[in-house]
Write a protein that holds these residues in place. Structure first.
Motif, short mmCIF file in Angstrom:
data_model
loop_
_atom_site.label_atom_id
_atom_site.label_comp_id
_atom_site.label_asym_id
_atom_site.label_seq_id
_atom_site.Cartn_x
_atom_site.Cartn_y
_atom_site.Cartn_z
N ASP A 44 -31.74 -36.00 -98.90
CA ASP A 44 -32.12 -35.15 -97.77
C ASP A 44 -31.25 -35.44 -96.55
OD1 ASP A 44 -34.09 -33.93 -99.28
OD2 ASP A 44 -35.73 -35.14 -98.46
N ALA A 45 -30.90 -36.70 -96.35
CA ALA A 45 -30.03 -37.06 -95.22
C ALA A 45 -28.64 -36.44 -95.41
CB ALA A 45 -29.93 -38.57 -95.07
N HIS A 46 -28.14 -36.45 -96.65
CA HIS A 46 -26.86 -35.79 -96.94
C HIS A 46 -26.96 -34.30 -96.64
CE1 HIS A 46 -24.41 -38.96 -98.79
NE2 HIS A 46 -25.50 -39.39 -99.38
N ALA A 47 -28.06 -33.69 -97.05
CA ALA A 47 -28.26 -32.25 -96.82
C ALA A 47 -28.32 -31.95 -95.33
CB ALA A 47 -29.52 -31.77 -97.53
N GLN A 48 -29.02 -32.78 -94.58
CA GLN A 48 -29.15 -32.58 -93.14
C GLN A 48 -27.79 -32.73 -92.47
OE1 GLN A 48 -32.19 -34.98 -91.33
NE2 GLN A 48 -31.70 -34.30 -89.29
N THR A 49 -27.03 -33.73 -92.87
CA THR A 49 -25.68 -33.93 -92.32
C THR A 49 -24.81 -32.71 -92.61
OG1 THR A 49 -25.84 -36.33 -92.52
CG2 THR A 49 -23.62 -35.39 -92.42
N LEU A 50 -24.91 -32.21 -93.83
CA LEU A 50 -24.12 -31.03 -94.20
C LEU A 50 -24.53 -29.82 -93.38
CD1 LEU A 50 -21.97 -29.66 -95.91
CD2 LEU A 50 -23.72 -29.32 -97.69
N ARG A 51 -25.82 -29.62 -93.19
CA ARG A 51 -26.27 -28.49 -92.36
C ARG A 51 -25.73 -28.59 -90.94
NH1 ARG A 51 -31.01 -29.31 -95.40
NH2 ARG A 51 -31.93 -30.58 -93.74
N GLY A 52 -25.74 -29.79 -90.39
CA GLY A 52 -25.18 -30.00 -89.05
C GLY A 52 -23.69 -29.72 -89.01
N LEU A 53 -22.98 -30.17 -90.02
CA LEU A 53 -21.55 -29.93 -90.11
C LEU A 53 -21.26 -28.44 -90.20
CD1 LEU A 53 -18.60 -30.88 -90.51
CD2 LEU A 53 -19.11 -30.99 -92.96
N ILE A 54 -21.97 -27.75 -91.08
CA ILE A 54 -21.77 -26.31 -91.24
C ILE A 54 -22.07 -25.58 -89.93
CG2 ILE A 54 -22.76 -24.26 -92.35
CD1 ILE A 54 -22.84 -25.93 -94.97
#
Length: 192
Positions: free
Chosen positions: A65-75
């Motif tokens: 979930d932390a990876h997903a959240q980081t990716l959402r922020g990056l996107i």
């Protein structure tokens, strides 16, 4: 993909534990990581870990979930850039910024995906969803460039990154990442 150590430290204990889990699992791997390692990295008493996460698998899920959240922020940040070419090149530059970390431990998401694929607990599908998010975003960028082969180009881009991450890690040579990113920038320019 990219998980910056420079990012703001989460304020809540659960969030700190999830972020620490993502970082420690990346540097140590799932098998070598203990709940105490994660608690120490999060600066949380080990007893508190069990309050938020009953099992190591729950911590792995939180790391995903932390990876997903980081990716959402990056996107979200990339989507602020004016053109799809700019967005794709900024993604490449983010990868280059992480080249030292990649040389030591590999791609944070890719190495976790590889480890989880060897297990039979279904967490491999959770990390695959994170990868699919990045793939879909890259596909959208190529589509905005007017490319009918957007899906294939997105797969090629992500595959190139995962491949160079593996080589960068295998040879402990961060400049491999830089060289490949510059090649991919020229490739993106040639597609416009």
């Amino acid at each position: 993909m990219t998980d910056s150590k420079k990012s703001r430290r989460p304020s809540g204990k659960r969030e700190r534990l999830a972020a620490a889990a993502a970082q420690v699992l990346h540097t140590q791997g799932i098998a070598q990581t203990t709940l105490a390692d994660i608690a120490q990295a999060a600066e949380v008493p080990v007893g508190n870990v069990y309050y938020y996460f009953k099992t190591k698998n729950q911590l792995v899920e939180a790391a995903i979930d932390a990876h997903a959240q980081t990716l959402r922020g990056l996107i979200g940040a990339l989507d602020e850039l004016p053109t799809p070419q700019d967005r794709l090149k900024a993604l490449l530059n983010g990868w280059v910024e992480q080249r030292e970390l990649t040389a030591r431990y590999g791609c944070p998401t890719g190495t976790l995906a590889s480890e989880l694929d060897k297990r039979a607990d279904g967490l491999d599908q959770s990390i695959a969803a994170v990868m699919k998010t990045l793939l879909a975003w890259a596909e959208q960028q190529f589509r905005e460039m007017g490319r009918a082969d957007a899906r294939e180009l997105a797969v090629a881009l992500i595959a190139a990154y995962q491949g160079i991450s593996l080589l960068t890690n295998t040879f402990r040579d961060p400049e491999l990442m830089t060289t490949e990113a510059r090649r991919l920038e020229r490739w993106i320019d040639s597609l416009a």
